[in-house]
Motif scaffolding. Structure first.
Motif, PDB file in Angstrom:
ATOM      1  N   LYS A 174      -0.502  -6.466   6.487  1.00 44.82           N
ATOM      2  CA  LYS A 174       1.094  -7.216   6.051  1.00 44.82           C
ATOM      3  C   LYS A 174       1.491  -6.203   4.801  1.00 44.82           C
ATOM      4  O   LYS A 174       0.731  -5.513   4.383  1.00 44.82           O
ATOM      5  N   PRO A 175       2.935  -6.212   4.274  1.00 40.23           N
ATOM      6  CA  PRO A 175       3.762  -5.441   3.647  1.00 40.23           C
ATOM      7  C   PRO A 175       3.022  -5.438   2.310  1.00 40.23           C
ATOM      8  O   PRO A 175       2.933  -3.608   1.808  1.00 40.23           O
ATOM      9  N   GLU A 176       2.093  -6.631   2.015  1.00 40.14           N
ATOM     10  CA  GLU A 176       1.563  -6.708   0.563  1.00 40.14           C
ATOM     11  C   GLU A 176       0.593  -5.527   0.920  1.00 40.14           C
ATOM     12  O   GLU A 176      -0.027  -4.915  -0.266  1.00 40.14           O
ATOM     13  N   ASN A 177      -0.298  -5.410   1.819  1.00 36.69           N
ATOM     14  CA  ASN A 177      -1.304  -4.317   1.948  1.00 36.69           C
ATOM     15  C   ASN A 177      -0.899  -2.386   2.416  1.00 36.69           C
ATOM     16  O   ASN A 177      -1.841  -2.021   2.392  1.00 36.69           O
ATOM     17  N   ILE A 178       0.062  -2.253   2.430  1.00 37.59           N
ATOM     18  CA  ILE A 178       0.803  -1.236   2.370  1.00 37.59           C
ATOM     19  C   ILE A 178       1.575  -0.174   1.511  1.00 37.59           C
ATOM     20  O   ILE A 178       2.470  -0.950   0.992  1.00 37.59           O
ATOM     21  N   LEU A 179       0.893   0.599   0.872  1.00 40.18           N
ATOM     22  CA  LEU A 179       1.243   1.608  -0.375  1.00 40.18           C
ATOM     23  C   LEU A 179       2.146   2.655  -0.005  1.00 40.18           C
ATOM     24  O   LEU A 179       2.021   2.972   0.602  1.00 40.18           O
ATOM     25  N   LEU A 180       2.856   2.681  -1.188  1.00 35.67           N
ATOM     26  CA  LEU A 180       4.435   3.405  -0.810  1.00 35.67           C
ATOM     27  C   LEU A 180       4.213   4.751  -1.686  1.00 35.67           C
ATOM     28  O   LEU A 180       4.097   3.908  -2.999  1.00 35.67           O
ATOM     29  N   SER A 181       4.366   5.992  -1.783  1.00 35.34           N
ATOM     30  CA  SER A 181       4.297   6.629  -2.842  1.00 35.34           C
ATOM     31  C   SER A 181       6.347   6.709  -3.345  1.00 35.34           C
ATOM     32  O   SER A 181       6.559   7.826  -3.646  1.00 35.34           O
ATOM     33  N   ASP A 182       7.163   6.332  -2.128  1.00 32.96           N
ATOM     34  CA  ASP A 182       8.275   6.663  -2.306  1.00 32.96           C
ATOM     35  C   ASP A 182       9.018   5.679  -1.471  1.00 32.96           C
ATOM     36  O   ASP A 182       8.638   5.512  -0.520  1.00 32.96           O
ATOM     37  N   ARG A 183      10.062   5.158  -1.463  1.00 27.16           N
ATOM     38  CA  ARG A 183      10.821   4.349  -1.014  1.00 27.16           C
ATOM     39  C   ARG A 183      10.807   4.704   0.093  1.00 27.16           C
ATOM     40  O   ARG A 183      12.079   3.545   1.113  1.00 27.16           O
ATOM     41  N   HIS A 184      11.244   5.651   0.731  1.00 24.72           N
ATOM     42  CA  HIS A 184      11.669   5.321   2.009  1.00 24.72           C
ATOM     43  C   HIS A 184      10.005   6.029   3.004  1.00 24.72           C
ATOM     44  O   HIS A 184      10.674   6.425   4.234  1.00 24.72           O
ATOM     45  N   CYS A 185       9.218   5.494   2.681  1.00 24.89           N
ATOM     46  CA  CYS A 185       8.120   5.958   3.578  1.00 24.89           C
ATOM     47  C   CYS A 185       7.382   7.043   4.135  1.00 24.89           C
ATOM     48  O   CYS A 185       6.769   7.016   5.241  1.00 24.89           O
ATOM     49  N   CYS A 186       8.271   8.305   3.166  1.00 22.30           N
ATOM     50  CA  CYS A 186       7.635   9.321   3.731  1.00 22.30           C
ATOM     51  C   CYS A 186       5.749   9.663   3.428  1.00 22.30           C
ATOM     52  O   CYS A 186       5.631  10.585   4.310  1.00 22.30           O
ATOM     53  N   ARG A 187       5.279   8.751   2.627  1.00 24.72           N
ATOM     54  CA  ARG A 187       3.936   8.452   2.654  1.00 24.72           C
ATOM     55  C   ARG A 187       3.420   7.564   2.122  1.00 24.72           C
ATOM     56  O   ARG A 187       3.686   7.356   1.579  1.00 24.72           O
TER      57      ARG A 187
END
Length: 325
Positions: free
Chosen positions: A149-162
Motif C-alpha cells: 500500500k502507499p503508506e509502505n512505500i518510502l520516497l526520497s523525492d516526490r517524483h518517485c525517482c528513488r
C-alpha cells in the motif's frame, strides 16, 4: 534461489542472541517519525552518530515470534536497492522489542497522492518499476509481503525517482495457511476477503488460505489504480460492493462488457494490464514483473467527469488489519 525455509532457523538464532538494552541508554532519540498499531518508529542516532530509524514494538501487544519473523525477513531482504535496509541491530528492553533500519529522508507515497487526481503518470511508472523489482526479489526468496500500500512505500523525492518498500510486519513464507482475518482493506484480494470473519463469527467458513505471491500481485494492481487516480476502485472485494461487482462482471467478458465506471479513464492497453494483475482467479494472475511490458504505453487518456470517489484518508484511518498468524 532461496525458499524461505531458513527463516525459522534465523529466528531461532536471533532469539538466542537477542541483546537486552534500554533505548535511552544506547540511542539519542531525536523525534518520533511514525506510529501505527504495531508501535512506533523513532529517528535516533547511535553512539557513532549515525542517524537511523528505530522501530519499537510494545511487548504487551507484540509476540516474540512475530517480532523475530519481521526482523529476520527484513534482514534477509534488505540488500535489495528498492527495499529499506537494516543495520543488523535487534534488541529487547523491559517494555519493547526493537530493531534499527535505514533512515529514508522524505515522505511515504500516500503523502504525495493528490486526492481524486493521483500523481503524474511518469512518476507512477518510475514507482511501479521499482516496487515490481522489490516484489520479484521477495517472491524469489519464497516470501510474500502481504501489505502492499502507499503508506509502505518510502520516497526520497516526490517524483518517485528513488523509492523503497518497507514494513514486513505481515510478511510470511509462501504456503503459510491463513485461517481467518478480521476486517478488510481495499488492497486485499477477493480470496483473502473471503476469509474475513462476520459479526459474531469465531471461525471462517472458508477453508484455510495458502499465502501466495498472487496476493501481492492483486494489491500491486490496486496500488497502481490508486496512485493514478487518487482514490480506491472499491472498498472491499465482495459481492456487496457494487464497484467491485461491476469490475468482476467486466472481467468475465472484457471484450463485450461495458468498461466499469471507475475505469473509463484508462487506455485499452492499461486495462489489459489491470485485467492480468487483477484476475479474479488467483491462479491466472500474472507475475508483477510483467508490468514492464506496458511501461512504454500510455495508461491514462482523459479523466471522465463525475465518478464516485472513495475517501482514501478515511479508509486509511478507519480500517484496521488483524490477521491470524
Amino acid at each position: 534461489m532461496a525458499d524461505g525455509s531458513h527463516i525459522d532457523e534465523l529466528m531461532e538464532l536471533t532469539a538466542q542472541s537477542l541483546s537486552y538494552l534500554e533505548i535511552n541508554e544506547h540511542f539519542n532519540i531525536i523525534k518520533e517519525i511514525g506510529r501505527g498499531k504495531y508501535g512506533k518508529v523513532l529517528l535516533v542516532t547511535h553512539r557513532c552518530k549515525t542517524p537511523m530509524a528505530l522501530k519499537v514494538m510494545p511487548k504487551t501487544s507484540t509476540k516474540l515470534q512475530g517480532f523475530l519473523r519481521e526482523y529476520c525477513i527484513s534482514l534477509q531482504l534488505s540488500c535489495h536497492p528498492c527495499i529499506v535496509g537494516l543495520f543488523g541491530i535487534a534488541f529487547q528492553s523491559a517494555e519493547h522489542y526493537g530493531f534499527a533500519q535505514e533512515l529514508v529522508i522524505g515522505r511515504d507515497l500516500f503523502a504525495v497522492i493528490q486526492p481524486r487526481v493521483g500523481i503524474p503518470e511518469g512518476a507512477v511508472k518510475r514507482c511501479v518499476l521499482q516496487v515490481a523489482s522489490a516484489l520479484e526479489f521477495i517472491h524469489e526468496h519464497g516470501l510474500v509481503h502481504r501489505d502492499i500500500k502507499p503508506e509502505n512505500i518510502l520516497l526520497s523525492d516526490r517524483h518517485c525517482c528513488r523509492v523503497k518498500l518497507a514494513d514486513f510486519g505481515l510478511s510470511q513464507k509462501r504456503g503459510t495457511l491463513i485461517s481467518f482475518i478480521s476486517g478488510t482493506l481495499p488492497y486485499m484480494a477477493p480470496e483473502l476477503c473471503a476469509m474475513a470473519l462476520e459479526a459474531g463469527q469465531k471461525a471462517s467458513r472458508a477453508a484455510p488460505l495458502s499465502v501466495e505471491p498472487s496476493l501481492d500481485t492483486w494489491a500491486f494492481g490496486v496500488l497502481i489504480f490508486c496512485i493514478l487516480t487518487g482514490f480506491f476502485p472499491w472498498e472491499h472485494c465482495t459481492a456487496s460492493d457494487d464497484f467491485y461487482q461491476e469490475f468482476a462482471d467486466w472481467c468475465q467478458e472484457p471484450t463485450g462488457a461495458k468498461v466499469p465506471s471507475q475505469w473509463k479513464r484508462f487506455t485499452p492497453t492499461s486495462m489489459e494490464m489491470f485485467s492480468r494483475l487483477l484476475a479474479l482467479d488467483a491462479k491466472k494472475r500474472c507475475k508483477v514483473a510483467e508490468v514492464r511490458a506496458y511501461l512504454n504505453e500510455d495508461w491514462v487518456r482523459t479523466v471522465p467527469p463525475g465518478g464516485r470517489v472513495v475517501d482514501h484518508a478515511k479508509v486509511k484511518a478507519g480500517s484496521t488489519l488483524s490477521v491470524s498468524r
